[in-house]
Design a protein around this motif. Structure first.
Motif, short mmCIF file in Angstrom:
data_model
loop_
_atom_site.label_atom_id
_atom_site.label_comp_id
_atom_site.label_asym_id
_atom_site.label_seq_id
_atom_site.Cartn_x
_atom_site.Cartn_y
_atom_site.Cartn_z
N VAL A 37 -6.88 11.09 -5.92
CA VAL A 37 -7.88 11.12 -4.47
C VAL A 37 -7.28 10.33 -2.59
N ARG A 38 -7.04 11.44 -2.05
CA ARG A 38 -6.03 10.61 -0.53
C ARG A 38 -7.48 9.86 -0.17
N TYR A 39 -6.79 8.86 0.13
CA TYR A 39 -7.02 7.21 1.64
C TYR A 39 -5.37 6.43 1.77
N GLY A 40 -5.66 6.16 2.50
CA GLY A 40 -5.29 5.15 3.22
C GLY A 40 -3.95 6.39 3.83
N GLU A 41 -3.72 6.08 4.99
CA GLU A 41 -2.66 6.46 5.66
C GLU A 41 -1.67 7.85 4.95
N LYS A 42 -1.19 7.14 3.77
CA LYS A 42 -0.16 8.33 3.25
C LYS A 42 -0.92 8.23 1.39
N SER A 43 -1.19 7.64 0.73
CA SER A 43 -1.43 7.66 -0.06
C SER A 43 -2.62 8.47 -1.07
N ARG A 44 -2.35 8.47 -2.11
CA ARG A 44 -3.44 8.92 -3.28
C ARG A 44 -3.97 7.65 -4.50
N VAL A 45 -5.08 7.69 -4.24
CA VAL A 45 -5.42 6.85 -5.32
C VAL A 45 -5.95 7.52 -6.80
N ASP A 46 -4.93 6.87 -7.79
CA ASP A 46 -4.78 7.23 -9.23
C ASP A 46 -6.22 7.92 -9.84
N PHE A 47 -7.26 7.08 -8.97
CA PHE A 47 -8.46 7.30 -9.88
C PHE A 47 -9.86 7.74 -8.28
N LEU A 48 -11.27 7.91 -8.46
CA LEU A 48 -11.73 7.08 -7.84
C LEU A 48 -13.26 7.26 -8.57
N LEU A 49 -13.51 6.38 -9.02
CA LEU A 49 -15.34 6.17 -9.89
C LEU A 49 -16.33 6.34 -8.88
N THR A 50 -17.09 7.30 -8.14
CA THR A 50 -18.50 8.05 -8.16
C THR A 50 -19.94 7.93 -9.08
N GLY A 51 -21.21 7.52 -8.16
CA GLY A 51 -22.41 8.09 -8.81
C GLY A 51 -22.31 7.02 -9.55
N GLY A 52 -22.53 5.69 -9.21
CA GLY A 52 -22.93 4.65 -10.73
C GLY A 52 -23.46 3.76 -9.45
N ALA A 53 -24.57 2.51 -10.24
CA ALA A 53 -25.23 1.54 -9.16
C ALA A 53 -24.06 0.72 -8.44
N ARG A 54 -23.12 0.46 -9.03
CA ARG A 54 -22.35 -0.54 -7.82
C ARG A 54 -21.37 0.27 -6.86
N PRO A 55 -20.68 0.05 -6.13
CA PRO A 55 -20.42 0.68 -5.16
C PRO A 55 -19.08 1.89 -5.37
N ASP A 56 -19.09 2.52 -5.14
CA ASP A 56 -17.45 3.62 -5.70
C ASP A 56 -16.21 2.60 -5.84
N ALA A 57 -15.60 2.67 -6.96
CA ALA A 57 -14.15 2.36 -7.35
C ALA A 57 -13.18 3.39 -7.16
N TRP A 58 -12.21 2.39 -6.34
CA TRP A 58 -10.85 3.32 -6.04
C TRP A 58 -10.43 2.51 -6.94
N VAL A 59 -9.15 2.88 -7.84
CA VAL A 59 -8.66 2.02 -8.81
C VAL A 59 -7.53 2.88 -8.92
N GLU A 60 -6.47 1.71 -8.49
CA GLU A 60 -4.88 2.34 -9.04
C GLU A 60 -4.45 1.84 -9.94
N VAL A 61 -3.72 2.13 -10.95
CA VAL A 61 -2.99 2.12 -12.19
C VAL A 61 -1.24 2.07 -11.71
N LYS A 62 -0.41 0.64 -12.65
CA LYS A 62 0.55 0.64 -12.89
C LYS A 62 1.09 0.57 -13.71
N SER A 63 2.45 0.43 -14.15
CA SER A 63 2.15 1.27 -15.12
C SER A 63 3.55 -0.17 -15.96
N VAL A 64 3.27 -1.14 -16.71
CA VAL A 64 4.47 -2.66 -16.44
C VAL A 64 5.20 -2.95 -18.07
N THR A 65 6.18 -3.19 -17.87
CA THR A 65 6.88 -2.30 -19.54
C THR A 65 8.03 -3.92 -19.31
N LEU A 66 8.05 -4.66 -18.52
CA LEU A 66 9.05 -5.57 -18.47
C LEU A 66 8.07 -7.30 -19.20
#
Length: 235
Positions: A111-140
């Motif tokens: 989902v587009r957000y910010g100036e030129k980004s797409r968030v990995d996941f947007l969770l909506t429809g809960g009792a809490r505020p919408d959750a914008w979730v960015e995901v990073k792969s960690v290998t080091l």
């Protein structure tokens, strides 16, 4: 997530042009494999490393092999495909199986957000505020049991943190989720010495209210599965 075809062991000859690797199969044949990882792969791409490849027979693909895992001398595994975290997390998030992110009715990826980004996941429809979730792969990992992010300078990663901070300041939930593709990880931290700018962006984002989650993985030549949450230690 099971691999589509059985993985085969090989010895890494070299990794080059970011997305290519030459390897030697157990029968002595030398092949070129696709590497689904644009990062530095610090500590994972040394010549002579034991790796695991997935073969495909799709005539539309130029390369018949894809590099999926590194096997360390300890017997632990690291996943090198940076697309895996989102593929693993999407069904888990949709089913409410990720602790701290359950209870939402709808999941939308990219989902587009910010100036030129797409968030990995947007969770909506809960009792809490919408959750914008960015995901990073960690290998080091440079210390036994301790995973680190990032493995090189990432201006894009710092921008994502700034975008999340803006969402948190606007009253939304903003979550930075680190998925650790190492079976030997017991905790996660930032590699602030490798990218001080990312560490500064992280400090600003968490001060603005961005939440931090870290999840481990179980990895072997059969497949990759999400494991238990891991403690995150800020530098």
């Amino acid at each position: 997530m099971r691999f589509q075809t059985p993985l085969m062991p090989a010895t890494l000859i070299r990794r080059y042009k970011r997305f290519l690797a030459d390897a030697r199969l157990e029968d002595g044949a030398e092949i070129t494999a696709h590497v689904a990882n644009p990062g530095s792969m610090l500590g994972l791409a040394d010549p002579g490393t034991r790796i695991w490849l997935e073969r495909n027979d799709d005539p539309r693909r130029k390369l018949r092999y894809a590099w999926r895992l590194v096997e360390h001398e300890t017997g632990a595994f690291t996943g090198v495909d940076t697309a895996v975290p989102n593929r693993l997390l999407r069904p888990a998030l949709a089913a409410g199986q990720v602790a701290g992110l359950e209870g939402y009715a709808t999941l939308r990826p990219e989902v587009r957000y910010g100036e030129k980004s797409r968030v990995d996941f947007l969770l909506t429809g809960g009792a809490r505020p919408d959750a914008w979730v960015e995901v990073k792969s960690v290998t080091l990992s440079r210390q036994p049991g301790l995973a680190e992010f990032p493995d090189s300078v990432t201006a894009r990663g710092a921008r994502h943190l700034a975008d999340l901070a803006a969402m948190a300041q606007a009253g939304q939930r903003a979550v930075m989720l680190y998925l650790v593709q190492r079976s030997d990880a017991r905790a996660v931290t930032l590699a602030a010495d490798l990218d001080p700018g990312y560490a500064r962006a992280f400090a600003s984002a968490t001060a603005a209210g961005v939440e931090v989650l870290a999840l481990g993985c179980r990895l072997d030549p059969e497949g990759i599965r999400i494991a238990a949450p891991l403690p995150f230690h800020a530098p």
